[in-house]
Design a protein around this motif. Structure first.
Motif, PDB file in Angstrom:
ATOM      1  N   CYS A   1     -13.756  -6.681 -10.748  1.00 60.21           N
ATOM      2  CA  CYS A   1     -13.225  -5.528 -10.013  1.00 60.21           C
ATOM      3  C   CYS A   1     -11.727  -5.733  -9.868  1.00 60.21           C
ATOM      4  O   CYS A   1     -11.199  -6.758 -10.290  1.00 60.21           O
ATOM      5  CB  CYS A   1     -13.909  -5.378  -8.652  1.00 60.21           C
TER       6      CYS A   1
ATOM      7  N   CYS B   1     -10.746  -9.133  -8.355  1.00 56.06           N
ATOM      8  CA  CYS B   1     -10.913 -10.426  -9.017  1.00 56.06           C
ATOM      9  C   CYS B   1     -10.461 -10.391 -10.479  1.00 56.06           C
ATOM     10  O   CYS B   1     -10.764 -11.285 -11.252  1.00 56.06           O
ATOM     11  CB  CYS B   1     -12.359 -10.905  -8.912  1.00 56.06           C
TER      12      CYS B   1
ATOM     13  N   HIS C   1     -21.402  -8.791 -12.149  1.00 62.33           N
ATOM     14  CA  HIS C   1     -20.084  -8.940 -11.556  1.00 62.33           C
ATOM     15  C   HIS C   1     -19.720 -10.420 -11.409  1.00 62.33           C
ATOM     16  O   HIS C   1     -20.579 -11.262 -11.250  1.00 62.33           O
ATOM     17  CB  HIS C   1     -20.068  -8.264 -10.184  1.00 62.33           C
TER      18      HIS C   1
ATOM     19  N   CYS D   1     -16.264 -13.575  -7.195  1.00 60.55           N
ATOM     20  CA  CYS D   1     -15.546 -12.510  -6.471  1.00 60.55           C
ATOM     21  C   CYS D   1     -16.099 -12.411  -5.058  1.00 60.55           C
ATOM     22  O   CYS D   1     -17.296 -12.473  -4.829  1.00 60.55           O
ATOM     23  CB  CYS D   1     -15.713 -11.183  -7.193  1.00 60.55           C
TER      24      CYS D   1
HETATM   25 ZN    ZN Z   1     -14.706  -8.587  -8.045  1.00 61.68          ZN
END
Ligand code: ZN
Ligand code: ZN
Length: 774
Positions: free
Chosen positions: A641, A644, A679, A683
């Protein structure tokens, strides 16, 4: 002036003032009598139901059980009028109701012979006697004279003659030349031969013994007497009279026509006039009757015993054919039940109205995608007709293939109340009555409606969205009473989509060579009790229902199998070889490009665009929500995202990200979808998107579980592609963890269950269900 002349003048004044006084007194007396004894009321006539070209469809006995037709002069052959007037009252057009010469002559004859000889009665006096039958006395004769003058003052000569011809006695319960013409000669009174006309002139002399349905010798004798007399008096040409003399007479009695019985009865019950000229087209009606009975015969062995057909002419919303059942006189199949007004379950036939409604409120366009996946609507879990699911499909595909889940979802998103209000406005009576009890199943036929209501609704699609009152009488043709229920744009779209031929509910087209283009929709009610097919094109809207009036179902009773062949036959026969004219594209409809996967306006991430229609100032302008760019590492195994995202070694990839339920279904059903990678584990940022969604069980659901059984509840939740793990809690106790979209089973141990699903970012959803043991 001489004295003598003055005296003469005075005499004259005295003489004429006497006469004037008498005339004046008589006039006063007449006016007084006219006020005291007003003209008797005309008799009630039989109700006649006529086609648009005036053919008699059906008629009904009067309250005093007579066949008494109101007869207009233009309905009768001139020979018949001439024969009757010449025979009864040749001075009819010249006298004032009474013929003084014939009265004097009759009185003279009576005195000579010492008995009463008839013959002094004019047609007008006879009318007086027919309206007010009385014994033949001198007093009553005087009353008749008074009445005759009264009648002459109130009515024109032609009106008097019409009343007379409508009331003449022909034996039994037959009154008037029109009834007699149908019953004795099986034809309307303008299609009679001269010999037949003369017979009808003769019978009223002695209607009780001159019975044409029994022995004819006496009638032939009387007829020939008058033929000779007419020859002597040069009333008709001798050639014609020679032919008449030769014409044989058969004893006969025919029935008054009973064509289109359901239609005639409906018209009779709804309108009050004695003569009703309807919009029915006899040739279309007979075609429809023939095709309907042929279809019922063809499917009889499959346990389907009846059907109904309604044909509307779209030019003016008039009913041109109306078959309430295959055979009105077949009691075994309840032929007297009217399938056009019977309340039945409409199956899927209301779906086009919902789609048009959604086109008009802007939420839907033909290429927009809808999800056809198993869905639980608070315990209601509809299935498709073929028990399959189709995933991510376009609106037009969902409509033309009549998919159930998209329709129920659409009804839920459009608002059940909004749509039932809309159907009420469209004249659905039973839906109006049941309104508070209707649920989402309404759109799959969970309500009551009639073939008439449905066919009328479809005729609105053919009339640019204007819903008109159906017209039954020629007199109502000019009245414009329509209301716009759909826009012309959405009507056009429904016509476009439903005229596609790439679908399952279609007849075998090899049977038809010049079939006109039309749009149609089928329907099959729950339990296969009703089969529907309703179609329209610019010329006609045709509704077909097939089923059993005792409500029995049949495995063959589906719209595609039982009703479609008849709908195709009807269009083929009624609109055969019609111009390939189709609806014009309305000006407020325009083409636009949309993303092929979402059907929404393309963004720069959408690769494939296709054409779609949209309605000016109505259709939404939503952009594609499926194609989303995602930051990933170079071998696409880690998703980042913005929090991160590393400084380098990443790329932006566009993935197709569907709503969670659809993602689960697509991956379960082996669709080749590429989900974004998980993901980044390191993060720590919270996601802004929503968390997991519990698909099963649903909130407030009640489970009925057999006590001591091993029955289990399915737990299933979906998340967007960034979530790796779901954690399940039952009554706040940790239960298990799963991958998103994986089903697990729970054996309930309490009556109330609180089920919680958390994702790996701590976002969660809770549902509560109840378990009832039996
Ligand atoms: Zn992230
Ligand atoms: Zn897209």
């Amino acid at each position: 002036m001489t004295i003598e002349k003055k005296i003469m003048h005075f005499d004259l004044i005295i003489k004429y003032s006497g006469t004037a006084k008498i005339v004046f007194t008589m006039l006063l007396l007449f006016i007084l009598m006219d006020l005291l004894f007003p003209i008797p009321e005309l008799k009630q006539y039989s109700k006649e139901i006529l086609t648009r070209d005036g053919t008699l469809l059906s008629a009904y006995l009067t309250e005093d059980d007579k066949w008494r037709f109101k007869t207009e002069l233009e309905e009768i052959s001139p020979e018949l009028i001439k024969a009757i007037v010449e025979k009864e009252d040749s001075w009819f057009y010249w006298h004032f109701g009474v013929n003084p010469i014939s009265i004097v002559r009759a009185l003279y004859k009576n005195l000579i012979s010492g008995k009463r000889v008839s013959g002094a009665s004019t047609i007008t006096m006879q009318v007086a006697r027919m309206l007010e039958p009385k014994d033949r006395t001198y007093i009553n004769k005087f009353v008749e004279v008074f009445r005759a003058i009264q009648i002459e003052i109130s009515y024109s000569k032609n009106e008097i003659l019409e009343i007379y011809l409508s009331l003449l006695p022909f034996g039994g319960n037959i009154e008037g030349v029109k009834s007699a013409s149908y019953i004795y000669f099986n034809r309307p009174p303008d299609k009679l031969s001269l010999a037949q006309s003369i017979i009808l002139a003769v019978i009223p002399n002695d209607p009780n013994s001159l019975r044409l349905d029994r022995i004819n010798d006496e009638i032939i004798k009387e007829r020939n007497y008058w033929i000779k007399k007419f020859r002597d008096e040069n009333v008709f040409s001798s050639n014609e009279l020679d032919d008449a003399l030769e014409e044989p007479v058969e004893p006969n009695r025919f029935d008054i026509p009973t064509l289109a019985p359901h239609f005639s009865y409906r018209v009779k019950e709804n309108f009050n006039e004695s003569k009703i000229k309807t919009t029915l087209d006899l040739s279309i009606q007979q075609t429809a009757e023939y095709l309907l009975s042929r279809q019922v015969k063809a499917v009889f062995y499959k346990g389907i015993t009846n059907g109904a057909v309604l044909v509307i002419d779209n030019k003016n919303s008039s009913v041109v054919a109306y078959c309430g059942s295959a055979d009105f006189y077949d009691d075994g199949s309840f032929g007297q039940v009217n399938g056009i007004t019977a309340i039945r379950s409409p199956g899927s036939t209301l779906k086009p109205a919902l789609y048009a409604y959604a086109f008009d409120n802007g939420t839907l366009t033909p290429q927009m995608k809808l999800a056809d996946i198993p869905t639980d609507f608070n315990g209601y879990q509809p299935e498709n007709y073929d028990l399959k699911f189709y995933g991510n499909i376009s609106t037009e595909f969902a409509l033309v293939n009549s998919l159930n889940i998209p329709a129920v979802s659409l009804l839920r998103s459009s608002g059940l109340n909004n749509f039932t209000n809309f159907l009420e406005e469209c004249g659905f009576n039973e839906i109006h009555k049941q309104k508070d009890k209707l649920g989402l199943s309404l759109i799959l036929g969970g309500c009551g409606s009639t073939l008439e209501e449905l066919t009328r609704l479809y005729s609105a699609f053919a009339s640019k969205g204007r819903l008109d009152r159906l017209v039954y009488r020629v007199n109502d043709l000019e009245k414009e009473e329509g209301v716009e229920v759909f826009s012309s744009a959405s009507s056009f779209l429904i016509g476009e989509i439903l005229s596609r031929i790439n679908r399952s509910d279609i007849a075998d087209l090899t049977n038809y060579s010049k079939l006109p283009k039309f749009a149609w929709k089928t329907g099959t009610s729950y339990g296969k009790r009703d089969a529907w097919a309703i179609g329209f094109n610019p010329n006609y809207t045709i509704g077909v229902w097939m089923g059993n009036f005792n409500g029995r179902g049949s495995p063959h009773l589906s719209g595609a199998e039982a009703a479609i062949p008849l709908l195709f036959d009807l269009f083929n026969a009624i609109d055969y070889d019609a111009d390939e004219k189709w609806f014009d594209i309305p000006s407020e409809l325009y083409r636009r490009k949309v993303c092929s996967e979402s059907g929404l306006l393309p963004t720069r991430y959408c690769n494939n665009v296709i054409d779609d229609f949209a309605i000016k100032d109505r259709s939404h302008n939503k952009s594609c929500n499926i194609h989303n760019p995602v930051y990933v590492n170079l071998d696409e195994t880690i998703q980042y995202c913005t929090e991160c995202l590393p400084r380098d070694d990443y790329k932006k990839v566009v993935y197709s990200i569907y709503q969670p339920e659809l993602t689960v279904w697509l991956s379960e059903n082996n669709y080749n979808i590429t989900l974004p990678p998980p993901h980044n584990h390191n993060c720590t940022a919270m996601f802004s998107e929503e968390g997991p969604r519990i698909l099963s069980p649903t909130e407030d659901y009640e489970y009925f579980v057999e006590e001591n059984s091993k029955q289990e509840i399915v737990l299933l939740a979906a998340s967007n592609g960034k979530v790796n793990t779901h954690y399940w809690f039952v009554n706040d106790q940790y239960y298990t963890k799963t991958k998103p979209g994986t089903k697990i089973f729970l054996k309930p141990e309490t009556e109330e269950l609180k089920i919680t699903c958390l994702d790996d970012k701590g976002r969660g959803e809770i549902v509560r269900v109840r378990v009832k043991y039996y």
